[in-house]
Structure formats: structure tokens, C-alpha cells
Write an enzyme that holds these catalytic residues in place. Sequence first.
Site, PDB file in Angstrom:
ATOM      1  N   ASP A  50       0.837  -1.204   0.000  1.00 20.08           N
ATOM      2  CA  ASP A  50       0.000   0.000   0.000  1.00 20.08           C
ATOM      3  C   ASP A  50       0.877   1.261   0.000  1.00 20.08           C
ATOM      4  OD1 ASP A  50       0.874  -0.073   2.603  1.00 20.08           O
ATOM      5  OD2 ASP A  50      -1.105   0.167   3.514  1.00 20.08           O
ATOM      6  N   ASP A  90      -1.394  -6.191  -0.551  1.00 19.70           N
ATOM      7  CA  ASP A  90      -1.416  -5.507   0.753  1.00 19.70           C
ATOM      8  C   ASP A  90      -2.829  -4.966   0.992  1.00 19.70           C
ATOM      9  OD1 ASP A  90      -0.148  -4.717   3.043  1.00 19.70           O
ATOM     10  OD2 ASP A  90       0.989  -3.084   2.110  1.00 19.70           O
ATOM     11  N   LYS A 120      -1.509  -9.365   2.868  1.00 23.83           N
ATOM     12  CA  LYS A 120      -0.805  -8.910   4.071  1.00 23.83           C
ATOM     13  C   LYS A 120      -1.672  -7.910   4.800  1.00 23.83           C
ATOM     14  CE  LYS A 120       2.744  -5.804   4.041  1.00 23.83           C
ATOM     15  NZ  LYS A 120       2.208  -4.766   4.934  1.00 23.83           N
ATOM     16  N   GLU A 122      -1.678  -5.300   8.554  1.00 25.57           N
ATOM     17  CA  GLU A 122      -0.792  -4.709   9.553  1.00 25.57           C
ATOM     18  C   GLU A 122      -1.325  -4.886  10.962  1.00 25.57           C
ATOM     19  OE1 GLU A 122       0.080  -0.594   8.724  1.00 25.57           O
ATOM     20  OE2 GLU A 122       0.862  -1.047   6.719  1.00 25.57           O
ATOM     21  N   GLU A 189       9.062  -4.180  10.658  1.00 28.54           N
ATOM     22  CA  GLU A 189       9.491  -2.903  10.074  1.00 28.54           C
ATOM     23  C   GLU A 189      10.022  -1.961  11.157  1.00 28.54           C
ATOM     24  OE1 GLU A 189       6.810  -1.083   7.283  1.00 28.54           O
ATOM     25  OE2 GLU A 189       7.965   0.781   7.221  1.00 28.54           O
TER      26      GLU A 189
HETATM   27  O1  KIV Z   1       3.344  -1.285   1.728  1.00 31.97           O
HETATM   28  C1  KIV Z   1       4.528  -1.666   1.728  1.00 31.97           C
HETATM   29  O2  KIV Z   1       5.283  -1.450   0.788  1.00 31.97           O
HETATM   30  C2  KIV Z   1       4.987  -2.398   2.900  1.00 31.97           C
HETATM   31  C3  KIV Z   1       6.449  -2.686   3.000  1.00 31.97           C
HETATM   32  C4  KIV Z   1       7.180  -1.467   3.364  1.00 31.97           C
HETATM   33  C5  KIV Z   1       6.717  -3.815   3.925  1.00 31.97           C
HETATM   34  O3  KIV Z   1       4.210  -2.725   3.730  1.00 31.97           O
END
Ligand code: KIV
Length: 295
Positions: A50, A90, A120, A122, A189
Site C-alpha cells: 500500500d 497488501d 498482508k 498490519e 518494520e
Molecule cells: O506497503 C509496503 O510497501 C509495505 C512494506 C514497506 C513492507 O508494507
Amino acid sequence: MSSVPPSKLALPELAAMKRRGDKIVMVTAYDAPGARFAEDAGVDAILVGDTAAMVVLGYEGTTVPVTMDEMLFLTRTVARSARRPLVIGDMPFGSYQVSDEEAVRNAIRFFKEARADAVKLEGAGPSLSRARAIAGAGIPVMGHVGLTPQSATMLGGFKTQGKTAEQARRLVDEALALEDAGCFAVVLEAVPAPVAGEITRRLEVPTIGIGAGRECDGQVLVYHDLLGLTEGHLPRFVKRYANLSREIRDALEAYAHEVREGVFPEDEHTYEMPPGELELFAGRQERPERQHQTH
Ligand code: KIV
């Protein structure tokens, strides 16, 4: 002879790589050329992050505004072009915060419409039950703790996480809980290297670090950052492997200059007509058949 397309990396191979001590390479990408370059470089996983909000869509300093539809569009584009690397979509802010049901519904859209291999999300806390629900629906899910940009405001900005012993212990617990919820890997991160090292040793699933030191099982960087396409301030953890923004600016300036000066296009960029046709076109000779037609 046609070459056989490479087959998709099997998801359990990531855990096998951890066990063997082989480092996992992940990079973000947001379009077809990026996906192809990543595949040709032999990366194992592509995250359609994202971060697209900032590096592709022009939002400054936040990943929050990117929408499901935008993320699906970008993920579908990458998934179409990447054959071997795992493609991870994401989940944008707002797509999984409300309920487990909505999280599963949106994860299904990534899996089914965008053809992502995994998603993914968070955080821990409520994200644990979201991750469990998504994994329970049969969709591989990756966790992400430490600096979680979607909650940067709550975290007080884009800051290193887990710097005190108490915060570090909480991070270890969160990563373990994400593994327990069914995550196949966890992104760490902006976490001190010793904390990431401890998490990496405690987890059976791989850790993928970004600003988390070299003990992680793999690394991820944002495509635009590592290629030098991002201008302005970069986090300490970014290593630039190229300076493409300089090259692009120089090339565009040279193009603009040559157009204005009449230097481009040159003969080699120009199509010719066969001489006879050119004369006809210039009206110096009439076509016999056209004379018939017109009388
Ligand atoms: O959105 C993204 O690019 C990420 C990475 C920085 C791990 O979550």
C-alpha cells in the site's frame, strides 16, 4: 523451441528456506515492468504494497488513502506478469479494520479477482482475529508488526518501534500471536536488530525485515526507494542500488531539448514512402485507375 514458463514458488518453500538458512528476497512492485524485472532478478516474493499510495499515486507521507479498487487494480497487474514469485496483495486501510467478515470478503477479492497468492495486513490486536479468519478461509496471510504505516498517527509518526525492553517484549508477543493466528510470515518494520533477531529465532515462520537488521529470514525494500526513484528524505534503512530518478530526469530533459531544437526525430526515426507513391501523393502524376473512377 518455446521456453517453459517458470512455475510458481510453493508457499511452504519460504519456511523451508528459513530452515535451510537461505535468505528470502522480497521487493514491492506495482506494475507489469516492475513485476518482470523482479522476476528476472530471481526475487522470491513481490509485495504489492500500500506504499503505492505514496510512490505511485502521489499521496504525501501516508498510505491511508489508497482504496481497495486501486490495490486490486495494481495487484492484478503484477499478478499477471509475475510467474514464479509469490504475489502478496497488501490490504489497504479500511479493508479489514471493521470486522473479520469484511476482512475475509476483501481478502477473497485479492485472491480471486486480483489473483494474488496471499494478502498482508498490519498490526496485532484486532488484526489477530482478522488474520485467523482469513487463513481459516484458505487464503495465505502475512503479518506486519513494528512500524505499521497505516497507524503511523497513533504511533507518533514513522518511528522505530520496540526500543524499550517493554516495547520489545510486546513486539515478540505480537509476532508470536500472528504466527499462532496462521500467518505464513511476518514483516518486521523499523525494529532494532536485536529484537528482530529474537523474534526470528522464536518464530517457526519466516520474518521479513525492513529496517530490522540482518538476522531476519528475508528482506523487503520498496521498489522506488531501492532504485532511486523516490526523491527527498528516505528512511535510514533504505539502500539505493541505482539513481533512476536522475537518469529519467536527464533523459526527459534531453528529449524536450531535442524536440524544441528540431533535432528529434532524425532520419532513423522516420518512415519513408516508396518514391513513386510519394510523387503520386505530391500530385505530380495521376493514377490511371483513379482517372477511370472519376470519369
Ligand atoms: O506497503 C509496503 O510497501 C509495505 C512494506 C514497506 C513492507 O508494507
